[in-house]
Design a protein around this motif. Structure first.
Motif, PDB file in Angstrom:
ATOM      1  N   PRO A  85       0.825  -1.203   0.000  1.00 29.05           N
ATOM      2  CA  PRO A  85       0.000   0.000   0.000  1.00 29.05           C
ATOM      3  C   PRO A  85       0.864   1.261   0.000  1.00 29.05           C
ATOM      4  O   PRO A  85       2.090   1.188   0.158  1.00 29.05           O
ATOM      5  N   VAL A  86       0.217   2.411  -0.169  1.00 31.53           N
ATOM      6  CA  VAL A  86       0.848   3.713   0.032  1.00 31.53           C
ATOM      7  C   VAL A  86       0.084   4.411   1.147  1.00 31.53           C
ATOM      8  O   VAL A  86      -1.054   4.072   1.446  1.00 31.53           O
ATOM      9  N   ARG A  87       0.734   5.405   1.766  1.00 35.03           N
ATOM     10  CA  ARG A  87       0.060   6.191   2.795  1.00 35.03           C
ATOM     11  C   ARG A  87      -0.249   7.559   2.237  1.00 35.03           C
ATOM     12  O   ARG A  87       0.588   8.196   1.613  1.00 35.03           O
ATOM     13  N   ASP A  88      -1.471   8.007   2.468  1.00 38.76           N
ATOM     14  CA  ASP A  88      -1.895   9.347   2.064  1.00 38.76           C
ATOM     15  C   ASP A  88      -2.616   9.971   3.242  1.00 38.76           C
ATOM     16  O   ASP A  88      -3.706   9.518   3.621  1.00 38.76           O
ATOM     17  N   LEU A  89      -1.988  10.965   3.845  1.00 44.41           N
ATOM     18  CA  LEU A  89      -2.549  11.656   5.005  1.00 44.41           C
ATOM     19  C   LEU A  89      -2.964  10.677   6.103  1.00 44.41           C
ATOM     20  O   LEU A  89      -4.023  10.797   6.707  1.00 44.41           O
ATOM     21  N   GLY A  90      -2.102   9.676   6.348  1.00 41.32           N
ATOM     22  CA  GLY A  90      -2.345   8.735   7.427  1.00 41.32           C
ATOM     23  C   GLY A  90      -3.188   7.537   7.063  1.00 41.32           C
ATOM     24  O   GLY A  90      -3.366   6.633   7.874  1.00 41.32           O
ATOM     25  N   VAL A  91      -3.721   7.481   5.857  1.00 40.81           N
ATOM     26  CA  VAL A  91      -4.556   6.353   5.433  1.00 40.81           C
ATOM     27  C   VAL A  91      -3.732   5.472   4.499  1.00 40.81           C
ATOM     28  O   VAL A  91      -3.118   5.956   3.557  1.00 40.81           O
ATOM     29  N   ARG A  92      -3.721   4.178   4.766  1.00 42.96           N
ATOM     30  CA  ARG A  92      -3.032   3.228   3.898  1.00 42.96           C
ATOM     31  C   ARG A  92      -4.005   2.808   2.786  1.00 42.96           C
ATOM     32  O   ARG A  92      -5.116   2.365   3.060  1.00 42.96           O
ATOM     33  N   ILE A  93      -3.547   2.950   1.552  1.00 45.17           N
ATOM     34  CA  ILE A  93      -4.397   2.628   0.400  1.00 45.17           C
ATOM     35  C   ILE A  93      -3.770   1.458  -0.349  1.00 45.17           C
ATOM     36  O   ILE A  93      -2.625   1.523  -0.787  1.00 45.17           O
ATOM     37  N   ASP A  94      -4.535   0.367  -0.480  1.00 49.55           N
ATOM     38  CA  ASP A  94      -4.094  -0.823  -1.217  1.00 49.55           C
ATOM     39  C   ASP A  94      -4.385  -0.642  -2.696  1.00 49.55           C
ATOM     40  O   ASP A  94      -5.285   0.108  -3.076  1.00 49.55           O
ATOM     41  N   SER A  95      -3.676  -1.397  -3.521  1.00 51.91           N
ATOM     42  CA  SER A  95      -3.899  -1.276  -4.964  1.00 51.91           C
ATOM     43  C   SER A  95      -5.284  -1.770  -5.384  1.00 51.91           C
ATOM     44  O   SER A  95      -5.778  -1.377  -6.430  1.00 51.91           O
ATOM     45  N   ASP A  96      -5.927  -2.614  -4.577  1.00 49.36           N
ATOM     46  CA  ASP A  96      -7.287  -3.043  -4.909  1.00 49.36           C
ATOM     47  C   ASP A  96      -8.343  -2.225  -4.157  1.00 49.36           C
ATOM     48  O   ASP A  96      -9.532  -2.545  -4.235  1.00 49.36           O
ATOM     49  N   LEU A  97      -7.919  -1.202  -3.441  1.00 48.54           N
ATOM     50  CA  LEU A  97      -8.779  -0.279  -2.685  1.00 48.54           C
ATOM     51  C   LEU A  97      -9.646  -0.991  -1.654  1.00 48.54           C
ATOM     52  O   LEU A  97     -10.708  -0.509  -1.283  1.00 48.54           O
ATOM     53  N   ALA A  98      -9.180  -2.129  -1.139  1.00 50.48           N
ATOM     54  CA  ALA A  98      -9.959  -2.899  -0.171  1.00 50.48           C
ATOM     55  C   ALA A  98      -9.757  -2.418   1.274  1.00 50.48           C
ATOM     56  O   ALA A  98     -10.496  -2.831   2.149  1.00 50.48           O
ATOM     57  N   MET A  99      -8.764  -1.609   1.533  1.00 44.88           N
ATOM     58  CA  MET A  99      -8.486  -1.045   2.860  1.00 44.88           C
ATOM     59  C   MET A  99      -7.963  -2.083   3.859  1.00 44.88           C
ATOM     60  O   MET A  99      -7.902  -1.806   5.051  1.00 44.88           O
ATOM     61  N   ARG A 100      -7.563  -3.277   3.401  1.00 44.25           N
ATOM     62  CA  ARG A 100      -7.054  -4.300   4.319  1.00 44.25           C
ATOM     63  C   ARG A 100      -5.841  -3.805   5.098  1.00 44.25           C
ATOM     64  O   ARG A 100      -5.775  -3.992   6.309  1.00 44.25           O
ATOM     65  N   SER A 101      -4.884  -3.210   4.416  1.00 45.36           N
ATOM     66  CA  SER A 101      -3.662  -2.739   5.080  1.00 45.36           C
ATOM     67  C   SER A 101      -3.973  -1.685   6.127  1.00 45.36           C
ATOM     68  O   SER A 101      -3.380  -1.671   7.200  1.00 45.36           O
ATOM     69  N   HIS A 102      -4.894  -0.801   5.814  1.00 44.75           N
ATOM     70  CA  HIS A 102      -5.254   0.252   6.765  1.00 44.75           C
ATOM     71  C   HIS A 102      -5.924  -0.342   8.007  1.00 44.75           C
ATOM     72  O   HIS A 102      -5.601   0.026   9.128  1.00 44.75           O
ATOM     73  N   VAL A 103      -6.830  -1.284   7.800  1.00 47.77           N
ATOM     74  CA  VAL A 103      -7.522  -1.916   8.932  1.00 47.77           C
ATOM     75  C   VAL A 103      -6.523  -2.676   9.800  1.00 47.77           C
ATOM     76  O   VAL A 103      -6.525  -2.546  11.030  1.00 47.77           O
ATOM     77  N   VAL A 104      -5.644  -3.442   9.177  1.00 42.15           N
ATOM     78  CA  VAL A 104      -4.649  -4.212   9.934  1.00 42.15           C
ATOM     79  C   VAL A 104      -3.737  -3.278  10.729  1.00 42.15           C
ATOM     80  O   VAL A 104      -3.470  -3.515  11.919  1.00 42.15           O
ATOM     81  N   ALA A 105      -3.260  -2.199  10.112  1.00 38.87           N
ATOM     82  CA  ALA A 105      -2.375  -1.260  10.806  1.00 38.87           C
ATOM     83  C   ALA A 105      -3.104  -0.561  11.956  1.00 38.87           C
ATOM     84  O   ALA A 105      -2.527  -0.347  13.025  1.00 38.87           O
ATOM     85  N   THR A 106      -4.375  -0.205  11.743  1.00 38.99           N
ATOM     86  CA  THR A 106      -5.151   0.464  12.790  1.00 38.99           C
ATOM     87  C   THR A 106      -5.386  -0.481  13.970  1.00 38.99           C
ATOM     88  O   THR A 106      -5.225  -0.097  15.132  1.00 38.99           O
ATOM     89  N   VAL A 107      -5.744  -1.718  13.689  1.00 37.38           N
ATOM     90  CA  VAL A 107      -5.960  -2.704  14.749  1.00 37.38           C
ATOM     91  C   VAL A 107      -4.660  -2.950  15.505  1.00 37.38           C
ATOM     92  O   VAL A 107      -4.640  -2.975  16.742  1.00 37.38           O
ATOM     93  N   ARG A 108      -3.563  -3.112  14.787  1.00 37.45           N
ATOM     94  CA  ARG A 108      -2.261  -3.364  15.413  1.00 37.45           C
ATOM     95  C   ARG A 108      -1.867  -2.218  16.342  1.00 37.45           C
ATOM     96  O   ARG A 108      -1.488  -2.445  17.497  1.00 37.45           O
ATOM     97  N   SER A 109      -1.974  -0.986  15.872  1.00 36.90           N
ATOM     98  CA  SER A 109      -1.567   0.140  16.714  1.00 36.90           C
ATOM     99  C   SER A 109      -2.541   0.358  17.869  1.00 36.90           C
ATOM    100  O   SER A 109      -2.134   0.765  18.962  1.00 36.90           O
TER     101      SER A 109
END
Length: 188
Positions: free
Chosen positions: A131-155
């Motif tokens: 993914p890439v980060r844009d203003l704190g949001v992780r964006i996956d190439s399939d726009l599914a938000m999996r990376s963002h959800v995983v990172a948010t849950v982890r932190s």
């Protein structure tokens, strides 16, 4: 007759122990200035005509193409970035390829059609990432938000573990404040 008065501005770097020699600033706006964002937008008006997505000094250039047009899209984006880089050099700014990321987005079923070839930015080749980060949001190439959800849950769980280790030393109100600040704010 108009009289123009220019106030000299100097800059130095100060640590707790020492201060550097002051240097005359010939251009720029003090960091944190109320006028800073407005002056930057006026300064960058030529580049903004390209219609990039801009937040402060962070910019994204994006486009749409069909799977068979990815090579020509890469060429158009490279040409656009070359134009931006030339404009930046002419205006005493510098494009930083090491902070540049390329993200190709498509549906999950078409991910195999996404190019893996690097995008040329000047003399630098930037490989696509996800993914890439844009203003704190992780964006996956399939726009599914999996990376963002995983990172948010982890932190969030990391913050909860830290709170758990000190919870007996806190009042209920302080505990609630910590949860709101360190966990709820991430989810919001």
């Amino acid at each position: 007759m108009a009289l123009s008065v220019r106030q000299a501005t100097y800059q130095c770097v100060r640590t707790s122990i020492t201060t550097s020699t002051s240097s005359l600033l010939e251009c720029g706006v003090p960091q944190g200035s109320v006028l800073g964002p407005i002056l930057f937008l006026l300064y960058a008006a030529d580049v903004l005509q390209l219609h990039p997505h801009v937040y402060a000094d962070d910019s994204q250039i994006y486009g749409f193409c069909r799977p068979l047009q990815t090579v020509s899209q890469q060429d158009r984006i490279s040409a656009c970035i070359d134009y931006v880089s030339l404009w930046m050099r002419a205006n005493w700014l510098q494009l930083n390829p090491s902070k540049t990321e390329v993200l190709w987005c498509s549906s999950a079923s078409r991910q195999h059609q996404v190019p893996s070839t690097p995008l040329r930015i000047g003399s630098t080749a930037i490989s696509p990432v996800s993914p890439v980060r844009d203003l704190g949001v992780r964006i996956d190439s399939d726009l599914a938000m999996r990376s963002h959800v995983v990172a948010t849950v982890r932190s969030s769980f990391a913050a909860l573990r830290q709170i758990r280790s000190v919870r007996r030393s806190l009042t209920p109100q302080a505990l609630l404040t910590l949860v709101r600040v360190l966990v709820v704010s991430k989810v919001d």
